[in-house]
Design an enzyme around this catalytic site. Structure first.
Site, PDB file in Angstrom:
ATOM      1  N   ASP A 150       0.867  -1.175   0.000  1.00 33.49           N
ATOM      2  CA  ASP A 150       0.000   0.000   0.000  1.00 33.49           C
ATOM      3  C   ASP A 150       0.903   1.225   0.000  1.00 33.49           C
ATOM      4  OD1 ASP A 150      -2.387  -1.451   0.089  1.00 33.49           O
ATOM      5  OD2 ASP A 150      -2.435  -1.486   2.277  1.00 33.49           O
ATOM      6  N   ASP A 179      -6.937  -1.587  -4.520  1.00 32.41           N
ATOM      7  CA  ASP A 179      -8.012  -1.235  -3.597  1.00 32.41           C
ATOM      8  C   ASP A 179      -8.962  -0.231  -4.237  1.00 32.41           C
ATOM      9  OD1 ASP A 179      -6.722  -2.818  -1.679  1.00 32.41           O
ATOM     10  OD2 ASP A 179      -5.678  -1.103  -0.796  1.00 32.41           O
TER      11      ASP A 179
END
Length: 185
Positions: A144, A158
Site C-alpha cells: 500500500d 483497492d
C-alpha cells in the site's frame, strides 16, 4: 443468411419459450477481461515502481499532507485490521475471482463488465501480493502506498475494487442485471 434472418427476425434477437422476441447482445467477457487486465497491470506496475524507488525512504508529499506516497506492507485489511488473518483474505479474494468467473458466463451488460473487470483486476492485484511477496505462501503483505490524512493507506487495486463495488451498487439500484435485463421493482 443466419437462422434468425431466415425466421424473419433480425440477427441478435432470440425468441423466448412463448415465441416472443427477446433481444440479446454480445457477451461482454472481452470487455471484462480488458478492464481487469488494465487494472491489474496498472496496479502491478505502480507497486513495482514504488517498492523500487520509495520503500525504506521518507514519504513523498504529492499535495502537501493531503496526499503522500508512503510504502507499507499490509498483511491485514483496511487500517491493518486482521493482520493474523492473511490466509482468510487470500481465500476471500479467490472466492471473489471464482464468483466473477461464474457471473461472466451470463454477462451481456457492458456496465457490469466494467464493474466486474475492476473487481477482478483489483482482486488479482492484491492476491498476487499475498501469494508472492514476503513471507509468501498466502501470507504476503500487500503493498500500500497512497496515503491521505485520517484514512487507511491503500493502493490502486483497492481503488479498483472500491470503484467496481460502487458501480455495482449503482447498477443494482437502477435495476440493471448482468445479463442485460432491466427489472423494475
Amino acid at each position: 443468411m443466419t437462422e434468425a434472418e431466415q425466421a424473419g427476425r433480425p440477427a441478435g434477437v432470440t425468441t423466448t419459450a412463448d415465441g416472443k422476441s427477446a433481444p440479446r447482445g454480445r457477451r461482454r467477457i472481452a470487455a471484462l477481461l480488458l478492464v481487469a487486465a488494465f487494472a491489474y497491470l496498472v496496479d502491478l506496475g505502480s507497486k513495482l515502481a514504488v517498492v523500487a524507488r520509495l520503500e525504506h525512504h521518507d514519504p513523498i508529499q504529492v499535495v502537501g499532507t493531503w496526499l503522500q506516497l508512503e510504502v507499507i506492507r499490509n498483511r491485514g485489511a483496511a487500517f491493518g485490521i486482521g493482520e493474523a488473518m492473511t490466509i482468510v483474505f487470500t481465500v476471500i479474494a479467490t472466492a471473489v475471482i471464482v464468483a466473477i468467473a461464474r457471473i461472466a458466463r451470463k454477462l451481456y451488460s457492458l456496465p457490469w463488465a466494467i464493474a466486474l473487470g475492476l473487481l477482478l483486476g483489483g482482486a488479482f492485484g492484491n492476491l498476487t501480493d499475498r501469494l508472492f511477496r514476503s513471507p509468501g505462501g498466502f501470507e504476503g503483505g500487500v503493498v500500500d502506498f497512497i496515503a491521505v490524512p485520517h484514512f487507511a493507506v491503500f493502493n490502486l487495486a483497492d481503488s479498483a475494487i472500491v470503484c467496481g463495488g460502487f458501480l455495482i451498487v449503482i447498477l443494482s439500484f437502477r435495476g440493471l442485471d448482468p445479463d442485460g435485463t432491466v427489472h423494475q421493482d
